[in-house]
Design a protein around this motif. Structure first.
Motif, PDB file in Angstrom:
ATOM      1  N   LEU A   1       0.823  -1.210   0.000  1.00  0.00           N
ATOM      2  CA  LEU A   1       0.000   0.000   0.000  1.00  0.00           C
ATOM      3  C   LEU A   1       0.862   1.267   0.000  1.00  0.00           C
ATOM      4  O   LEU A   1       0.538   2.246  -0.688  1.00  0.00           O
ATOM      5  N   LYS A   2       1.928   1.264   0.765  1.00  0.00           N
ATOM      6  CA  LYS A   2       2.824   2.422   0.793  1.00  0.00           C
ATOM      7  C   LYS A   2       3.389   2.698  -0.604  1.00  0.00           C
ATOM      8  O   LYS A   2       3.451   3.854  -1.049  1.00  0.00           O
ATOM      9  N   LEU A   3       3.799   1.643  -1.297  1.00  0.00           N
ATOM     10  CA  LEU A   3       4.356   1.803  -2.648  1.00  0.00           C
ATOM     11  C   LEU A   3       3.290   2.277  -3.631  1.00  0.00           C
ATOM     12  O   LEU A   3       3.555   3.115  -4.499  1.00  0.00           O
ATOM     13  N   ILE A   4       2.085   1.747  -3.489  1.00  0.00           N
ATOM     14  CA  ILE A   4       0.985   2.141  -4.380  1.00  0.00           C
ATOM     15  C   ILE A   4       0.670   3.621  -4.216  1.00  0.00           C
ATOM     16  O   ILE A   4       0.525   4.360  -5.203  1.00  0.00           O
ATOM     17  N   HIS A   5       0.582   4.081  -2.976  1.00  0.00           N
ATOM     18  CA  HIS A   5       0.269   5.488  -2.723  1.00  0.00           C
ATOM     19  C   HIS A   5       1.364   6.410  -3.229  1.00  0.00           C
ATOM     20  O   HIS A   5       1.083   7.529  -3.682  1.00  0.00           O
ATOM     21  N   GLN A   6       2.591   5.943  -3.201  1.00  0.00           N
ATOM     22  CA  GLN A   6       3.704   6.734  -3.737  1.00  0.00           C
ATOM     23  C   GLN A   6       3.589   6.890  -5.252  1.00  0.00           C
ATOM     24  O   GLN A   6       3.922   7.942  -5.806  1.00  0.00           O
ATOM     25  N   ARG A   7       3.109   5.854  -5.911  1.00  0.00           N
ATOM     26  CA  ARG A   7       3.035   5.865  -7.376  1.00  0.00           C
ATOM     27  C   ARG A   7       1.740   6.456  -7.909  1.00  0.00           C
ATOM     28  O   ARG A   7       1.712   7.008  -9.008  1.00  0.00           O
ATOM     29  N   ASP A   8       0.651   6.338  -7.153  1.00  0.00           N
ATOM     30  CA  ASP A   8      -0.633   6.902  -7.578  1.00  0.00           C
ATOM     31  C   ASP A   8      -1.439   7.283  -6.340  1.00  0.00           C
ATOM     32  O   ASP A   8      -2.174   6.467  -5.784  1.00  0.00           O
ATOM     33  N   ALA A   9      -1.312   8.538  -5.956  1.00  0.00           N
ATOM     34  CA  ALA A   9      -1.957   9.007  -4.727  1.00  0.00           C
ATOM     35  C   ALA A   9      -3.476   9.117  -4.876  1.00  0.00           C
ATOM     36  O   ALA A   9      -4.191   9.211  -3.871  1.00  0.00           O
ATOM     37  N   ASN A  10      -3.970   9.101  -6.125  1.00  0.00           N
ATOM     38  CA  ASN A  10      -5.405   9.297  -6.355  1.00  0.00           C
ATOM     39  C   ASN A  10      -6.191   7.993  -6.463  1.00  0.00           C
ATOM     40  O   ASN A  10      -7.424   8.015  -6.454  1.00  0.00           O
ATOM     41  N   LEU A  11      -5.495   6.885  -6.556  1.00  0.00           N
ATOM     42  CA  LEU A  11      -6.183   5.604  -6.699  1.00  0.00           C
ATOM     43  C   LEU A  11      -6.931   5.253  -5.411  1.00  0.00           C
ATOM     44  O   LEU A  11      -6.389   5.363  -4.314  1.00  0.00           O
ATOM     45  N   ILE A  12      -8.175   4.823  -5.567  1.00  0.00           N
ATOM     46  CA  ILE A  12      -8.959   4.377  -4.403  1.00  0.00           C
ATOM     47  C   ILE A  12      -8.595   2.922  -4.134  1.00  0.00           C
ATOM     48  O   ILE A  12      -9.041   2.011  -4.837  1.00  0.00           O
ATOM     49  N   VAL A  13      -7.768   2.705  -3.138  1.00  0.00           N
ATOM     50  CA  VAL A  13      -7.281   1.367  -2.819  1.00  0.00           C
ATOM     51  C   VAL A  13      -7.133   1.253  -1.317  1.00  0.00           C
ATOM     52  O   VAL A  13      -6.607   2.154  -0.655  1.00  0.00           O
ATOM     53  N   GLU A  14      -7.611   0.144  -0.764  1.00  0.00           N
ATOM     54  CA  GLU A  14      -7.550  -0.068   0.684  1.00  0.00           C
ATOM     55  C   GLU A  14      -7.242  -1.528   0.996  1.00  0.00           C
ATOM     56  O   GLU A  14      -7.493  -2.420   0.194  1.00  0.00           O
ATOM     57  N   GLY A  15      -6.730  -1.740   2.182  1.00  0.00           N
ATOM     58  CA  GLY A  15      -6.449  -3.075   2.662  1.00  0.00           C
ATOM     59  C   GLY A  15      -5.818  -2.998   4.033  1.00  0.00           C
ATOM     60  O   GLY A  15      -5.463  -1.897   4.481  1.00  0.00           O
ATOM     61  N   GLU A  16      -5.671  -4.066   4.728  1.00  0.00           N
ATOM     62  CA  GLU A  16      -6.134  -5.366   4.290  1.00  0.00           C
ATOM     63  C   GLU A  16      -7.620  -5.542   4.596  1.00  0.00           C
ATOM     64  O   GLU A  16      -8.113  -5.012   5.597  1.00  0.00           O
ATOM     65  N   LEU A  17      -8.322  -6.287   3.722  1.00  0.00           N
ATOM     66  CA  LEU A  17      -9.757  -6.523   3.858  1.00  0.00           C
ATOM     67  C   LEU A  17     -10.072  -7.998   3.636  1.00  0.00           C
ATOM     68  O   LEU A  17      -9.525  -8.616   2.725  1.00  0.00           O
ATOM     69  N   GLN A  18     -10.955  -8.532   4.468  1.00  0.00           N
ATOM     70  CA  GLN A  18     -11.496  -9.856   4.181  1.00  0.00           C
ATOM     71  C   GLN A  18     -12.501  -9.725   3.046  1.00  0.00           C
ATOM     72  O   GLN A  18     -13.111  -8.667   2.852  1.00  0.00           O
ATOM     73  N   ILE A  19     -12.702 -10.794   2.307  1.00  0.00           N
ATOM     74  CA  ILE A  19     -13.501 -10.689   1.096  1.00  0.00           C
ATOM     75  C   ILE A  19     -14.964 -10.332   1.393  1.00  0.00           C
ATOM     76  O   ILE A  19     -15.590  -9.611   0.616  1.00  0.00           O
ATOM     77  N   ASP A  20     -15.499 -10.776   2.515  1.00  0.00           N
ATOM     78  CA  ASP A  20     -16.882 -10.413   2.831  1.00  0.00           C
ATOM     79  C   ASP A  20     -16.992  -8.927   3.165  1.00  0.00           C
ATOM     80  O   ASP A  20     -17.945  -8.252   2.768  1.00  0.00           O
ATOM     81  N   ALA A  21     -15.990  -8.394   3.867  1.00  0.00           N
ATOM     82  CA  ALA A  21     -15.986  -6.964   4.180  1.00  0.00           C
ATOM     83  C   ALA A  21     -15.777  -6.111   2.931  1.00  0.00           C
ATOM     84  O   ALA A  21     -16.232  -4.972   2.857  1.00  0.00           O
ATOM     85  N   ALA A  22     -15.100  -6.684   1.954  1.00  0.00           N
ATOM     86  CA  ALA A  22     -14.852  -5.949   0.714  1.00  0.00           C
ATOM     87  C   ALA A  22     -16.095  -5.891  -0.169  1.00  0.00           C
ATOM     88  O   ALA A  22     -16.349  -4.872  -0.834  1.00  0.00           O
ATOM     89  N   LEU A  23     -16.902  -6.965  -0.151  1.00  0.00           N
ATOM     90  CA  LEU A  23     -18.015  -7.070  -1.099  1.00  0.00           C
ATOM     91  C   LEU A  23     -19.387  -6.778  -0.506  1.00  0.00           C
ATOM     92  O   LEU A  23     -20.283  -6.329  -1.226  1.00  0.00           O
ATOM     93  N   LEU A  24     -19.585  -7.051   0.761  1.00  0.00           N
ATOM     94  CA  LEU A  24     -20.932  -6.982   1.346  1.00  0.00           C
ATOM     95  C   LEU A  24     -21.084  -5.770   2.269  1.00  0.00           C
ATOM     96  O   LEU A  24     -20.439  -5.696   3.322  1.00  0.00           O
ATOM     97  N   PRO A  25     -21.938  -4.813   1.906  1.00  0.00           N
ATOM     98  CA  PRO A  25     -22.122  -3.607   2.737  1.00  0.00           C
ATOM     99  C   PRO A  25     -22.544  -3.930   4.170  1.00  0.00           C
ATOM    100  O   PRO A  25     -22.098  -3.272   5.119  1.00  0.00           O
ATOM    101  N   GLU A  26     -23.389  -4.963   4.336  1.00  0.00           N
ATOM    102  CA  GLU A  26     -23.871  -5.287   5.673  1.00  0.00           C
ATOM    103  C   GLU A  26     -22.748  -5.831   6.562  1.00  0.00           C
ATOM    104  O   GLU A  26     -22.729  -5.594   7.779  1.00  0.00           O
ATOM    105  N   VAL A  27     -21.801  -6.546   5.961  1.00  0.00           N
ATOM    106  CA  VAL A  27     -20.654  -7.040   6.725  1.00  0.00           C
ATOM    107  C   VAL A  27     -19.664  -5.906   6.985  1.00  0.00           C
ATOM    108  O   VAL A  27     -19.099  -5.783   8.079  1.00  0.00           O
TER     109      VAL A  27
END
Length: 329
Positions: free
Chosen positions: A225-251
């Motif tokens: 993530l640190k490297l990604i933010h250095q290369r593209d500060a505008n990209l919407i990227v987050e982690g770490e996330l479990q797949i249910d938290a990433a996909l399901l709003p209720e979770v």
């Protein structure tokens, strides 16, 4: 409208068809796909194989080859034409003698045609192994600027959720390190945006959600993530996330206690390693029963597809169409 239909409409609307060279014309699936692509005016197919074999197979199955160009890869005049064009496009490349050896293989010849701008895409894989495709593309196409990691991206139309998600890298990189994971994220986000025309929201997946767990894999994601933010500060990227938290709003509402632009609404899923990605994608395909396309190769200085050996005609057509849109300027 489904993704593939949108992509087809975009290609069909173009005044000039892009050229796609297929290298496995002895396989009936390739001929059928080329025929449909030509009929629907999605591209200009070129089949690089023995003409007699292709014509005989097409006649046997009553397939009309109108709009399809047939080229014999053993023809020395064609081989020399491609070598000359390839060298003109790559002034720093030396060794015509070496190239004369390489062009005797249709796969190499097709990729050299793409590098030389004689075609827009090299399409192969129903017979050829992924390893052979990647090695040839690395040698003859080269890796794109600002990228050092070749990777893949796939698309899953999740029937259960009624959503499209991209998945990466589920085909190539065994255990990416932070810099490699950063490359995969950036190229995948770019591919997603080009193909879907939507804003990528990237989730780096793990067994942990924003510090709920710990371990080397969590550290790897944070370093990436640190490297990604250095290369593209505008990209919407987050982690770490479990797949249910990433996909399901209720979770996400339960597990995520901080403001998030990704949790519950991720559309690009980045897996921490090949095992996790491959297993997850197979489960999606087996149990969700939605449509899927890919994997598409990304990170090269040019466009090359790698079909699965089990690819259907629809898979071949879909991969070609997505690849052509992905590589647009």
């Amino acid at each position: 409208m489904a993704l593939i239909e949108k992509v087809k409409q975009k290609l069909a609307a173009k005044k000039k068809l892009k050229k796609v060279v297929f290298t496995e014309g002895s396989d009936l699936r390739i001929i059928k796909a080329a025929v449909q692509l030509a009929e629907q005016k999605l591209c200009y197919p070129i089949i690089l194989d023995q003409k007699e074999t292709v014509i005989e197979l097409a006649m046997k199955h009553q397939l009309d080859l109108t709009g399809i160009e047939l080229l014999d890869p053993t023809q020395q005049e064609l081989q020399q034409k491609v070598i000359t064009a390839y060298l003109a496009a790559n002034p720093i490349v030396k060794g015509e003698k070496r190239l004369k050896r390489l062009v005797t293989k249709p796969l190499n010849l097709s990729i050299m045609m793409t590098k030389a701008k004689m075609t827009d895409c090299s399409a192969t894989g129903v017979i050829t192994s992924t390893t052979d495709v990647i090695i040839a593309a690395q040698q003859l196409l080269g890796v794109a600027a600002n990228v050092s990691t070749i990777s893949s991206i796939g698309f899953q139309q999740l029937k259960t959720l009624g959503r499209l998600v991209a998945v990466a890298d589920c085909a190539i990189n065994l255990a990416p390190q932070p810099a490699e994971l950063a490359d995969i994220v950036l190229t995948s986000a770019n591919s997603f945006a080009k193909i879907t025309q939507e804003l990528p929201r990237v989730a780096l997946l793990s067994y942990s959600t924003f510090g709920s767990g710990a371990g080397p894999q969590v550290n790897l994601i944070n370093d990436a993530l640190k490297l990604i933010h250095q290369r593209d500060a505008n990209l919407i990227v987050e982690g770490e996330l479990q797949i249910d938290a990433a996909l399901l709003p209720e979770v996400a509402a339960i597990k995520v206690k901080q403001p998030s632009e990704v949790a519950g609404q991720a559309n690009v899923l980045i897996f921490p390693d090949l095992a996790a990605g491959n297993i997850a994608v197979k489960c999606m395909q087996m149990f969700d029963h939605g449509t899927s396309f890919g994997p598409l190769l990304q990170g090269f200085q040019g466009s090359v597809t790698d079909f699965s050996r089990a690819a259907t005609v629809a898979d071949i057509i879909g991969n070609v169409c997505l690849t052509l849109v992905k590589e647009e300027d």
